[in-house]
Design a protein around this motif. Structure first.
Motif, PDB file in Angstrom:
ATOM      1  N   HIS A 214       0.816  -1.213   0.000  1.00 17.81           N
ATOM      2  CA  HIS A 214       0.000   0.000   0.000  1.00 17.81           C
ATOM      3  C   HIS A 214       0.852   1.266   0.000  1.00 17.81           C
ATOM      4  O   HIS A 214       0.469   2.289  -0.568  1.00 17.81           O
ATOM      5  N   THR A 215       2.009   1.204   0.668  1.00 16.04           N
ATOM      6  CA  THR A 215       2.863   2.385   0.812  1.00 16.04           C
ATOM      7  C   THR A 215       4.310   1.982   0.555  1.00 16.04           C
ATOM      8  O   THR A 215       4.823   1.083   1.217  1.00 16.04           O
ATOM      9  N   HIS A 216       4.941   2.616  -0.408  1.00 12.94           N
ATOM     10  CA  HIS A 216       6.333   2.285  -0.696  1.00 12.94           C
ATOM     11  C   HIS A 216       7.012   3.491  -1.331  1.00 12.94           C
ATOM     12  O   HIS A 216       6.351   4.443  -1.785  1.00 12.94           O
ATOM     13  N   ALA A 217       8.326   3.455  -1.350  1.00  8.50           N
ATOM     14  CA  ALA A 217       9.106   4.592  -1.858  1.00  8.50           C
ATOM     15  C   ALA A 217      10.234   4.103  -2.756  1.00  8.50           C
ATOM     16  O   ALA A 217      10.720   2.972  -2.612  1.00  8.50           O
ATOM     17  N   TYR A 218      10.618   4.979  -3.671  1.00  7.96           N
ATOM     18  CA  TYR A 218      11.774   4.723  -4.539  1.00  7.96           C
ATOM     19  C   TYR A 218      12.654   5.965  -4.483  1.00  7.96           C
ATOM     20  O   TYR A 218      12.183   7.089  -4.713  1.00  7.96           O
ATOM     21  N   ILE A 219      13.927   5.755  -4.173  1.00 13.71           N
ATOM     22  CA  ILE A 219      14.902   6.847  -4.138  1.00 13.71           C
ATOM     23  C   ILE A 219      15.905   6.618  -5.249  1.00 13.71           C
ATOM     24  O   ILE A 219      16.407   5.501  -5.416  1.00 13.71           O
ATOM     25  N   THR A 220      16.193   7.644  -6.015  1.00  8.25           N
ATOM     26  CA  THR A 220      17.263   7.549  -6.996  1.00  8.25           C
ATOM     27  C   THR A 220      18.396   8.481  -6.591  1.00  8.25           C
ATOM     28  O   THR A 220      18.154   9.605  -6.125  1.00  8.25           O
ATOM     29  N   ILE A 221      19.622   8.009  -6.752  1.00  7.38           N
ATOM     30  CA  ILE A 221      20.818   8.811  -6.460  1.00  7.38           C
ATOM     31  C   ILE A 221      21.704   8.751  -7.692  1.00  7.38           C
ATOM     32  O   ILE A 221      22.335   7.726  -7.967  1.00  7.38           O
ATOM     33  N   GLY A 222      21.701   9.816  -8.442  1.00  4.64           N
ATOM     34  CA  GLY A 222      22.487   9.898  -9.662  1.00  4.64           C
ATOM     35  C   GLY A 222      22.914  11.333  -9.874  1.00  4.64           C
ATOM     36  O   GLY A 222      23.513  11.945  -8.988  1.00  4.64           O
ATOM     37  N   THR A 223      22.569  11.885 -11.020  1.00  2.00           N
ATOM     38  CA  THR A 223      22.844  13.300 -11.269  1.00  2.00           C
ATOM     39  C   THR A 223      22.147  14.173 -10.240  1.00  2.00           C
ATOM     40  O   THR A 223      22.632  15.244  -9.878  1.00  2.00           O
TER      41      THR A 223
ATOM     42  N   LEU B 154      16.611   8.903   5.035  1.00  7.98           N
ATOM     43  CA  LEU B 154      15.834   7.701   5.325  1.00  7.98           C
ATOM     44  C   LEU B 154      15.108   7.810   6.662  1.00  7.98           C
ATOM     45  O   LEU B 154      13.941   7.408   6.779  1.00  7.98           O
ATOM     46  N   HIS B 155      15.780   8.345   7.679  1.00  8.63           N
ATOM     47  CA  HIS B 155      15.150   8.541   8.987  1.00  8.63           C
ATOM     48  C   HIS B 155      13.875   9.378   8.854  1.00  8.63           C
ATOM     49  O   HIS B 155      12.807   9.018   9.377  1.00  8.63           O
ATOM     50  N   ASN B 156      13.984  10.497   8.152  1.00 12.64           N
ATOM     51  CA  ASN B 156      12.827  11.374   8.010  1.00 12.64           C
ATOM     52  C   ASN B 156      11.718  10.727   7.189  1.00 12.64           C
ATOM     53  O   ASN B 156      10.526  10.911   7.468  1.00 12.64           O
ATOM     54  N   LEU B 157      12.102   9.965   6.174  1.00 11.77           N
ATOM     55  CA  LEU B 157      11.111   9.285   5.340  1.00 11.77           C
ATOM     56  C   LEU B 157      10.361   8.232   6.157  1.00 11.77           C
ATOM     57  O   LEU B 157       9.130   8.123   6.073  1.00 11.77           O
ATOM     58  N   VAL B 158      11.088   7.476   6.976  1.00 11.62           N
ATOM     59  CA  VAL B 158      10.442   6.451   7.803  1.00 11.62           C
ATOM     60  C   VAL B 158       9.566   7.093   8.872  1.00 11.62           C
ATOM     61  O   VAL B 158       8.415   6.681   9.089  1.00 11.62           O
ATOM     62  N   MET B 159      10.070   8.120   9.537  1.00 12.10           N
ATOM     63  CA  MET B 159       9.279   8.767  10.583  1.00 12.10           C
ATOM     64  C   MET B 159       8.054   9.483  10.016  1.00 12.10           C
ATOM     65  O   MET B 159       7.008   9.569  10.667  1.00 12.10           O
ATOM     66  N   GLY B 160       8.180   9.987   8.798  1.00 11.23           N
ATOM     67  CA  GLY B 160       7.059  10.707   8.204  1.00 11.23           C
ATOM     68  C   GLY B 160       5.995   9.803   7.617  1.00 11.23           C
ATOM     69  O   GLY B 160       4.800  10.116   7.681  1.00 11.23           O
ATOM     70  N   PHE B 161       6.412   8.641   7.043  1.00 10.17           N
ATOM     71  CA  PHE B 161       5.458   7.835   6.273  1.00 10.17           C
ATOM     72  C   PHE B 161       5.527   6.341   6.565  1.00 10.17           C
ATOM     73  O   PHE B 161       4.613   5.609   6.186  1.00 10.17           O
ATOM     74  N   ALA B 162       6.601   5.855   7.172  1.00  9.10           N
ATOM     75  CA  ALA B 162       6.783   4.425   7.452  1.00  9.10           C
ATOM     76  C   ALA B 162       6.431   3.561   6.247  1.00  9.10           C
ATOM     77  O   ALA B 162       5.604   2.645   6.334  1.00  9.10           O
ATOM     78  N   PRO B 163       7.033   3.821   5.082  1.00  8.75           N
ATOM     79  CA  PRO B 163       6.702   3.015   3.898  1.00  8.75           C
ATOM     80  C   PRO B 163       7.040   1.545   4.114  1.00  8.75           C
ATOM     81  O   PRO B 163       8.014   1.206   4.796  1.00  8.75           O
ATOM     82  N   GLU B 164       6.219   0.690   3.546  1.00  5.25           N
ATOM     83  CA  GLU B 164       6.422  -0.746   3.719  1.00  5.25           C
ATOM     84  C   GLU B 164       7.737  -1.203   3.087  1.00  5.25           C
ATOM     85  O   GLU B 164       8.335  -2.183   3.538  1.00  5.25           O
ATOM     86  N   ARG B 165       8.157  -0.525   2.040  1.00  2.54           N
ATOM     87  CA  ARG B 165       9.465  -0.832   1.460  1.00  2.54           C
ATOM     88  C   ARG B 165      10.049   0.445   0.872  1.00  2.54           C
ATOM     89  O   ARG B 165       9.323   1.289   0.345  1.00  2.54           O
ATOM     90  N   ILE B 166      11.376   0.564   0.958  1.00  3.64           N
ATOM     91  CA  ILE B 166      12.111   1.666   0.351  1.00  3.64           C
ATOM     92  C   ILE B 166      13.162   1.055  -0.579  1.00  3.64           C
ATOM     93  O   ILE B 166      14.028   0.301  -0.125  1.00  3.64           O
ATOM     94  N   ALA B 167      13.041   1.343  -1.857  1.00  6.35           N
ATOM     95  CA  ALA B 167      14.037   0.907  -2.834  1.00  6.35           C
ATOM     96  C   ALA B 167      14.958   2.080  -3.144  1.00  6.35           C
ATOM     97  O   ALA B 167      14.502   3.218  -3.271  1.00  6.35           O
ATOM     98  N   ILE B 168      16.245   1.817  -3.255  1.00 11.05           N
ATOM     99  CA  ILE B 168      17.207   2.855  -3.614  1.00 11.05           C
ATOM    100  C   ILE B 168      17.929   2.415  -4.880  1.00 11.05           C
ATOM    101  O   ILE B 168      18.566   1.355  -4.907  1.00 11.05           O
ATOM    102  N   GLY B 169      17.815   3.221  -5.927  1.00  9.69           N
ATOM    103  CA  GLY B 169      18.479   2.941  -7.187  1.00  9.69           C
ATOM    104  C   GLY B 169      19.254   4.152  -7.665  1.00  9.69           C
ATOM    105  O   GLY B 169      19.491   5.105  -6.926  1.00  9.69           O
ATOM    106  N   GLY B 170      19.632   4.128  -8.931  1.00 10.98           N
ATOM    107  CA  GLY B 170      20.426   5.215  -9.506  1.00 10.98           C
ATOM    108  C   GLY B 170      21.885   4.816  -9.610  1.00 10.98           C
ATOM    109  O   GLY B 170      22.365   3.894  -8.941  1.00 10.98           O
ATOM    110  N   GLY B 171      22.599   5.536 -10.464  1.00  6.40           N
ATOM    111  CA  GLY B 171      23.961   5.153 -10.800  1.00  6.40           C
ATOM    112  C   GLY B 171      24.927   5.140  -9.643  1.00  6.40           C
ATOM    113  O   GLY B 171      25.848   4.316  -9.606  1.00  6.40           O
ATOM    114  N   VAL B 172      24.758   6.038  -8.669  1.00  8.26           N
ATOM    115  CA  VAL B 172      25.723   6.118  -7.568  1.00  8.26           C
ATOM    116  C   VAL B 172      25.653   4.878  -6.689  1.00  8.26           C
ATOM    117  O   VAL B 172      26.682   4.303  -6.305  1.00  8.26           O
ATOM    118  N   ILE B 173      24.440   4.420  -6.373  1.00  6.59           N
ATOM    119  CA  ILE B 173      24.288   3.296  -5.450  1.00  6.59           C
ATOM    120  C   ILE B 173      24.339   1.950  -6.160  1.00  6.59           C
ATOM    121  O   ILE B 173      24.701   0.933  -5.564  1.00  6.59           O
TER     122      ILE B 173
END
Length: 298
Positions: free
Chosen positions: A128-137, A220-239
């Protein structure tokens, strides 16, 4: 895949490169082309159109770096607004492509598109609740609640959140809008400016990554405290090239959450709640395919 499945022309516009792909979904990618994101939008868009002109498709889906105007009632709907990418502020995407191809079209930010793709085909299916973070440009955060990206007056820009700085860290930050926001600290260009060489040239276990983990943990701390997403995916070229950092991020995030309330159990489940996207490096490009399917109501 059935031959009757809708064929989508997907466009993932990134700060460094744009990916055009012709696909019905992750198991049926017909063609993929990469176009450099130049400082002249007209030249870049003309190169993209030259690719699309070769293809037959049923709809167009766009996942773009931002900020993007996503209010359909706004006169500049589908345009990039004030951005850190030189030359691209005010660039129209939707009206130009809609007029040229006369096909159903849908647009989202690249991170929201990737999050939607993860829900459709990847590691966030059924959540129901999830997040995607990209770390690149840049650094972007797509947050989806009950199938739709979180949207207020505009789309969220959590990548520009400010976080507590590591003791002794005096780097002023790369972001030309906010200086030392998260994007200004850990994006690819920020790492290059901060450490004097591109991120891909930094040693895998160098001390520079201590600062990266510290700053990303704050987000990540703020994202979890604000929304507690069931899953957080982190992608993008840096990671993507440094998945070994996930274990450090899980450890630091658990420490940061501090055993607070119901979040205490969340901290004990980070092995499954925090990790790479299920679609891997295709999460972003497939986000544009997901948007094309949404344009068709599929």
């Amino acid at each position: 895949m059935s031959s009757t499945a809708p064929l989508i022309a997907g466009l993932e516009l990134g700060g460094t490169k744009c990916i055009a792909l012709l696909a019905t979904g992750p198991d049926d990618v017909r063609e993929t082309r990469t176009i450099a994101t130049g400082s002249d939008p007209a030249t870049t868009l003309a190169a993209i159109e030259a690719v699309l002109d070769e293809w037959a498709f049923d709809a167009v889906g766009i996942g773009s770096f931002g900020p993007v105007q996503l209010d359909p009632a706004a006169p500049d709907f589908g345009s990039i607004t004030a951005t850190t990418k030189p030359g691209w502020t005010g660039t129209d995407l939707v009206q130009r492509l809609r007029a040229r191809y006369e096909k159903p079209l849908a647009i989202q930010t690249d991170v929201n598109g990737a999050a939607i793709a993860e829900a459709r085909w990847g590691a966030s299916r059924g959540l129901h609740t999830h997040a995607y973070i990209t770390i690149g440009t840049g650094v972007g955060v797509g947050l989806v609640v009950d199938g739709r990206p979180v949207q207020g007056v505009t789309h969220a820009e959590a990548g520009h959140m400010r976080v507590p700085r590591a003791p002794g860290d005096r780097f002023k930050g790369w972001c030309r809008f906010h200086g030392d926001c998260v994007e200004g600290l850990i994006s690819g260009p920020a790492l290059a400016e901060r450490f004097g060489c591109p991120g891909q040239e930094l040693p895998q276990d160098g001390p520079q990554w201590d600062l990266f983990v510290h700053d990303l943990t704050g987000l990540l701390h703020n994202l979890v405290m604000g929304f507690a997403p069931e899953r957080i995916a982190i992608g993008g070229g840096v990671i993507a090239a440094r998945e070994h950092l996930f274990e450090r991020l899980r450890t630091r995030l658990a420490e940061s959450l501090g055993g607070y309330g119901s979040i205490a159990s969340y901290a004990g489940e980070l092995d499954r709640r925090l990790g790479p996207p299920g679609l891997g490096t295709m999460a972003g490009p497939l986000g544009s395919i997901a948007m094309g399917l949404e344009a068709l109501g599929a």
